[in-house]
Design an enzyme around this catalytic site. Structure first.
Site, PDB file in Angstrom:
ATOM      1  N   GLN A 200       0.858  -1.185   0.000  1.00  0.00           N
ATOM      2  CA  GLN A 200       0.000   0.000   0.000  1.00  0.00           C
ATOM      3  C   GLN A 200       0.899   1.241   0.000  1.00  0.00           C
ATOM      4  OE1 GLN A 200      -3.747  -0.779   0.138  1.00  0.00           O
ATOM      5  NE2 GLN A 200      -2.493  -2.407  -0.713  1.00  0.00           N
ATOM      6  N   ALA A 241     -11.742   1.679   4.522  1.00  0.00           N
ATOM      7  CA  ALA A 241     -10.742   0.931   3.760  1.00  0.00           C
ATOM      8  C   ALA A 241      -9.922   1.842   2.847  1.00  0.00           C
ATOM      9  CB  ALA A 241     -11.436  -0.162   2.951  1.00  0.00           C
ATOM     10  N   HIS A 242      -8.972   1.221   2.148  1.00  0.00           N
ATOM     11  CA  HIS A 242      -8.034   1.998   1.325  1.00  0.00           C
ATOM     12  C   HIS A 242      -8.726   2.732   0.182  1.00  0.00           C
ATOM     13  CE1 HIS A 242      -7.053  -1.946  -1.093  1.00  0.00           C
ATOM     14  NE2 HIS A 242      -8.316  -1.611  -1.175  1.00  0.00           N
ATOM     15  N   ASN A 243      -8.247   3.956  -0.029  1.00  0.00           N
ATOM     16  CA  ASN A 243      -8.692   4.820  -1.128  1.00  0.00           C
ATOM     17  C   ASN A 243     -10.153   5.247  -1.055  1.00  0.00           C
ATOM     18  OD1 ASN A 243      -6.424   2.839  -2.649  1.00  0.00           O
ATOM     19  ND2 ASN A 243      -6.188   5.058  -2.903  1.00  0.00           N
TER      20      ASN A 243
END
Length: 342
Positions: A200, A241-243
């Site tokens: 990441q 969560a991511h993004n």
């Protein structure tokens, strides 16, 4: 702490009806308030509690002014709930302990970190290389501030908060214990029955005046950053969560989960245990009821609900079985309608 009604009104405004010298020692619920307490009434369904309340003063709207005065002192304001919120802020600023500015002897602060004026760094805190801590930040014990992270002026971190490397936190934020900013997003590529980690490479960017509840996690982006805009409020045990991108002044209650790359608009709300699937878009002013799963993008403002009501288990099982047959029943009804028309 003891203050007078006159002091409160001088600080917060409102129209006082009653003796300005009346002493107030507590902020209390309307139903259980006693002499010396101040309470508020904003929801009409609790109006019946007003007459019997023993509070020394009640904060009310113009609509219930006469009822309030019939029982005693009152502060009349256009929005009692907002007045109550500002009262709690005023009160907390005077009664809650504030640690003295300075760096505790047990803290580990890298020589290349930049520390502003009036900063408090508590016991056993770690501040890594290149981190920037702006003026008047309070960092509770056992916090970890990663390399090159930035914490905006006036932000408060409760004990045991983790801010990952390269992450940015705005001014006047409040993060409660257990918050983790910048853990790796959940990214893995399948490889012959095994999982290959996707590093990441992004960070987390958080705006001003954001409040995050205990044990809430915001993952760093896979490539670009995860973004939480100004004024967002997240309850305890929320997973971002991511993004993910959350627009300004949105709010989410406990146990909400937002999957990767979802885009949440401005002024949205999500009730407790609501779920937003990944790569979806919610328009501005979308409101999601508790326990609702959002499985497709919502492009029109409004209130959306999808929780199947609970019932006694035997009844619920029968209804659930019926739901599985709805598609077939629809086709049968259409065929019957065609036969009737012919």
């Amino acid at each position: 702490m003891t203050v007078t009604l006159g002091e409160l009104v001088a600080a917060l405004g409102g129209e006082l009806h009653g003796d300005a010298a009346t002493s107030i020692t507590r902020v209390e619920p309307l139903e259980t308030a006693t002499a010396g307490g101040i309470a508020f009434l904003s929801n009409p369904k609790y109006r019946s509690q007003l007459v019997g309340s023993q509070a020394s003063c009640v904060i009310v709207s113009e609509a219930v002014k006469d009822e309030a005065l019939a029982r005693g002192a009152a502060i009349v304001t256009a929005d009692p709930y907002l007045y109550f919120a500002r009262l709690t802020q005023w009160w907390a600023a005077r009664v809650r302990p504030r640690p003295a500015a300075g760096i505790h002897s047990s803290a580990v602060v890298d020589a290349t970190a930049v520390i502003g004026q009036g900063v408090t760094i508590g016991p056993l805190v770690v501040v890594e290389a290149g981190a920037i801590i702006e003026d008047d930040v309070i960092i509770g014990s056992h916090c970890s501030i990663g390399a090159r992270a930035r914490i905006g002026a006036g932000t408060k971190l409760a004990p045991h908060v983790t801010i990952g490397f390269d992450c940015t936190v705005g001014a006047r934020c409040i993060f409660h214990s257990g918050v983790v900013i910048g853990a790796d997003g959940f990214g893995f590529a399948p490889n012959k029955g095994r999982w290959e980690k996707i590093e990441q490479l992004g960070a987390v960017c958080i705006g001003d005046d954001v409040e995050l509840g205990a044990n809430t996690c915001v993952d760093r982006g896979a490539l670009g950053d995860t973004v939480i805009e100004q004024g967002v409020k997240l309850d305890n045990l929320v997973q971002i969560a991511h993004n993910v991108h959350i627009g300004e002044h949105s709010a989410m209650a406990g146990c909400v989960g937002v999957a990767g790359s979802a885009h949440i608009g401005k002024h949205c709300t999500v009730g407790g245990a609501g779920m937003i699937l990944g790569h979806l878009t919610l328009a501005d002013n979308v409101h999601v009821s508790s326990g609702t799963l959002i499985s497709r993008s919502v492009l029109k403002p409004g209130l959306y609900s999808g929780a199947f009501p609970f019932d006694e288990n035997a009844s619920w099982e029968k209804n659930a079985a019926t739901l599985r047959q709805l598609h077939a029943l629809r086709d049968r009804i259409r065929n019957l309608e065609k036969q009737v028309k012919s």
